[in-house]
Design a protein around this motif. Structure first.
Motif, short mmCIF file in Angstrom:
data_model
loop_
_atom_site.label_atom_id
_atom_site.label_comp_id
_atom_site.label_asym_id
_atom_site.label_seq_id
_atom_site.Cartn_x
_atom_site.Cartn_y
_atom_site.Cartn_z
N TYR B 77 35.73 43.99 41.53
CA TYR B 77 35.34 43.35 42.79
C TYR B 77 34.69 44.35 43.73
N ALA B 83 37.87 41.65 50.81
CA ALA B 83 38.26 41.54 52.22
C ALA B 83 39.25 40.40 52.43
N ASP B 84 40.34 40.69 53.15
CA ASP B 84 41.34 39.67 53.47
C ASP B 84 41.94 39.02 52.22
N ARG B 85 41.94 39.79 51.13
CA ARG B 85 42.55 39.27 49.90
C ARG B 85 43.41 40.39 49.32
N TRP B 87 45.59 40.62 47.15
CA TRP B 87 45.83 40.68 45.71
C TRP B 87 44.68 41.34 44.95
N ARG B 88 43.64 41.76 45.69
CA ARG B 88 42.52 42.45 45.02
C ARG B 88 42.36 43.86 45.58
N LYS B 95 47.75 52.56 38.31
CA LYS B 95 48.69 51.52 37.87
C LYS B 95 48.79 50.39 38.88
N LYS B 98 44.10 47.08 41.99
CA LYS B 98 43.76 45.72 41.58
C LYS B 98 42.27 45.45 41.70
N ARG B 122 34.76 31.82 31.55
CA ARG B 122 34.93 30.70 32.47
C ARG B 122 36.06 30.93 33.46
N SER B 123 36.90 31.93 33.17
CA SER B 123 38.01 32.18 34.10
C SER B 123 37.66 33.17 35.19
N ILE B 124 36.42 33.67 35.19
CA ILE B 124 36.01 34.62 36.23
C ILE B 124 35.74 33.86 37.52
N PRO B 125 36.41 34.25 38.62
CA PRO B 125 36.19 33.52 39.87
C PRO B 125 34.90 33.92 40.57
N THR B 126 34.50 33.10 41.53
CA THR B 126 33.32 33.39 42.34
C THR B 126 33.54 34.69 43.09
#
Lengths: 510, 198
Positions: B77, B83-85, B87-88, B95, B98, B122-126
């Motif tokens: 990413y 930004a504002d996420r 979990w990434r 280790k 993310k 297909r599982s890759i998000p926008t």
């Protein structure tokens, strides 16, 4: 358990009429015993229909959080979007719970709860077609309205069960309904896994999964209408036509609810036990998933154990309240509530500081027991705050629970200002602060946390004060007088002060 | 002679220790990685392809890659998508990092470099992405890296548009079930009214 020849606890002459109910009943045809494993019409059937449909509403309202790791990527949500939707999910019910009390009065709990549940089911189905942060917020907002069925559950139980068992009925119905918030954390990831396994791609599988809670909601509401009954003797419309029900004035009921400061205090404190429970339902799966890197299913199982404690914790709170009352009266109920909620707050602070997975889980489970027991203890006090405006006080307290959830999520879990751990710890601090007002609750006839009762105050005076002289002359307050007599036990056992008065007897009248 | 196994033990422990605490900032940027999408190009998940190639930098001495056994290529990413996420989030400890959540390929390392054609799953998000390759040693620990963008992660980024996951059949089903719920309510209200009239 199934003995029909045994007389009921409240021996009234109408028992000679030969009641056609399976359970023993009192003069108002309300059941005096609670048989958990029976489906006997109409009392136990009402209990099972009511807790199950409330359970389904909880499942739907909190169906999104365990699937958030997927939804947030599919819809490109930010932490702020997620926080806003979490707030929206519990804010709708704030006013809906207040309105539900009135609806139950007007059309009966059966139709009121089924209408709410069927009208919010479309929001759950349409969750499968959302495409943006705003549509996500909207479906969670409308789905959250269904939590107002708490009021109809408590109202229905109070109509079907007599005072000695109404606490247990209310506690179990409320607790097993809240269970839905935990069960959904297990159900949704499981359903998702199944559908994903069958072959759907992940961004489609979660959408299909939402049909399960939607369908459960629809079916349970239909069961409530088709199989349920408002009162032991029939449904509202029938009884109103026969003139058996007196309709009170909404304005008077409203006035006596909002002018009773105890209702407001309990609304605030309920916001910091039930409101905290709702907040945790919203954030806990994501918290474990992100902080400890467990997979979706595991995060769901851990999160579920929080809500699943409701099987025994909330009813346990109700039982504890009744037990404290037997020994110490209303003061015992208040002490029980205060201490249990404070311990809950301390455990919440500790939870935010745990950095180890197993320690976190243990603290969380302990925390869930205390916080949910506090909910049960709160509703051990609520029935005594007002007799005339019982429905509205219950609605206010219930609504207050949701307000607590809204405020807590707004301050600590919106955006990225606080990490989730810090948010949880600060929430614990807030629990401690907002539990302090319980010290201010005082019943003249029974006392408060730190003060004893006023010497000449009686329960009759307290409840009769809600009616004007005119109304008293017309006898409208007779139910309140009966209730005051039945609340004798809230005076507690007199141990040392007046040895002449036998324990557990009627309080000394002025 | 007793010190030899002891030394081996110390070496083993330090290897394990170091693999538990590999910091991104400690890795040398010795690989040149290129990917086929132009800067700002939009790719569709499940449809479009990326061709990734990697090789040792011209400027790096040839012996530097003696420890490289494998190459792990990941889709990562960019800061805007992070930004504002939380979990990434990027973390220097690999280790906990993310930033790069999607594996493109893992291949044995060869000194001539390598390449791979990847169909965006297909599982890759926008989001907006770049490609990073880690060189792994025999213990599968990262020892070097290379990426298609600069250190600030601002150049040469491409967009992926994820699938919506929606289907016409889902839309129709949602509509039908909702209509059924409302109609059931209306039906029962009508029945109630009729019963009350009797």
């Amino acid at each position: 358990m199934e003995d029909s020849g045994k007389p009921s606890l409240h021996v009234e002459s109408s028992a000679a009429e030969g009641s056609h109910f399976k359970l023993p009943v009192d003069s108002e045809q309300k059941a005096t015993e609670f048989w958990l494993f029976s489906f006997a019409k109409p009392h136990m059937r009402a209990f099972h229909l009511s807790w199950f449909s409330f359970f389904c509403c909880f499942v739907s309202t909190f169906a999104a959080p365990p699937l958030l790791p997927l939804i947030r990527d599919n819809l490109n949500l930010t932490t702020t979007d997620i926080g806003n939707a979490g707030i929206a999910s519990v804010s709708g019910a704030v006013f809906a719970r207040l309105a539900m009390g009135t609806a139950c009065d007007l059309i009966g709990p059966r139709l009121a709860s089924a209408s709410l549940t069927l009208l919010t089911a479309p929001a759950v189905y349409f969750t499968s077609v959302i495409n943006s942060a705003s549509s996500y917020l909207l479906v969670r907002f409308f789905t959250g309205f269904s939590l107002a069925s708490f009021v109809s559950t408590q109202f229905w139980m109070s109509s079907m069960f007599s005072p000695p068992v109404v606490g247990v009925a209310n506690g179990i119905a409320g607790g097993w309904g809240n269970l839905g918030g935990g069960a959904t954390q297990l159900i949704m990831p499981l359903v998702y896994d199944l559908i994903h396994h069958i072959g759907s791609t992940n961004f489609t599988a979660w959408r299909i999964a939402f049909f399960i809670p939607g369908f459960m909601q629809t079916i349970s509401a239909i069961a409530v209408i088709a199989l349920g009954q408002d009162l032991p003797n029939g449904n509202y419309r029938k009884l109103e036509k026969a003139g058996d029900k007196h309709k009170d004035s909404f304005r008077k009921v409203f006035y006596h609810a909002v002018t009773n400061y105890r209702g407001w205090i309990l609304a605030l404190t309920y916001g910091y036990c039930f409101g905290v429970e709702l907040t945790i339902d919203n954030i806990v799966a994501e918290y474990f998933y992100d902080k400890f890197n467990v997979n979706l299913r595991t995060a769901g199982i851990i999160a579920a154990s929080f809500g699943l404690a409701n099987i025994i914790s909330r009813p346990g709170g109700g039982l504890l309240s009744d037990w404290m009352s037997r020994r110490y009266g209303m003061r015992g109920r208040l002490w029980g509530l205060w201490v249990v909620q404070i311990v809950g707050g301390v455990l919440c602070i500790v939870l935010g500081r745990m950095n180890n997975l197993s320690a976190s889980i243990i603290v969380m489970v302990l925390f869930s027991f205390f916080v949910q027991a506090a909910c049960g203890l709160t509703f051990g006090v609520v029935p005594f705050v007002s007799r005339r405006s019982l429905g509205m006080i219950s609605g206010m307290t219930g609504g207050g629970g949701n307000v607590g959830a809204v405020i807590t999520q707004l301050i600590f879990f919106k955006g990225s200002k606080y990490s989730k751990e810090t948010g949880i710890t600060l929430m614990g601090v807030m629990i401690l602060c907002c539990t302090l007002p319980i010290t201010l609750i005082y019943f003249p006839q029974w006392g408060g946390l730190f003060c004893g009762p006023r010497p000449k105050a009686t329960a009759e005076d307290y409840y009769a004060a809600e009616w004007s002289e005119d109304e008293k002359e017309r006898g409208y307050h007779s139910a309140s007088v009966k209730f005051a007599e039945n609340s004798v036990r809230e005076g507690g056992r007199r141990r040392d002060s007046s040895p002449a008065v036998p324990a557990d007897d009627t309080p000394s009248h002025a | 002679m007793a010190t030899a196994p002891l030394l081996r033990l110390v070496l083993l422990v330090s290897c394990i220790g170091s693999s538990m605490a590999v910091l991104f900032s400690s890795l040398p940027n010795t690989l040149t990685v290129t990917s086929s999408p132009a800067a700002g190009q939009v790719l569709h998940a499940g449809v479009d392809q990326i061709k990734v190639s990697w090789k040792l930098n011209q400027s790096t001495p040839a012996s530097a890659d003696s420890g490289y056994k494998k190459v792990k290529v990941l889709l990562c990413y960019d800061p805007v998508s992070q930004a504002d996420r939380g979990w990434r989030k990027t973390d220097d400890h690999l280790k906990k990092d993310k930033t790069c959540q999607f594996k493109v390929t893992t291949q044995p390392y060869s000194s001539g470099g390598g390449s791979f054609v990847y169909t965006v799953e297909r599982s890759i998000p926008t989001g907006t992405y770049f490609v990073r390759a880690y060189a792994l040693d025999s213990g599968d620990t990262e020892v070097a890296y290379g990426q298609t963008t600069n250190a600030a992660k601002t150049t040469n980024l491409f967009d992926v548009v994820g699938i919506t996951g929606r289907h016409a059949s889902l839309d129709i089903a949602a509509g039908c079930f909702s209509a059924f719920s409302i109609l059931a309510l209306v039906f029962f209200f009508v029945v109630e009214k009729r019963k009350a009239k009797k």
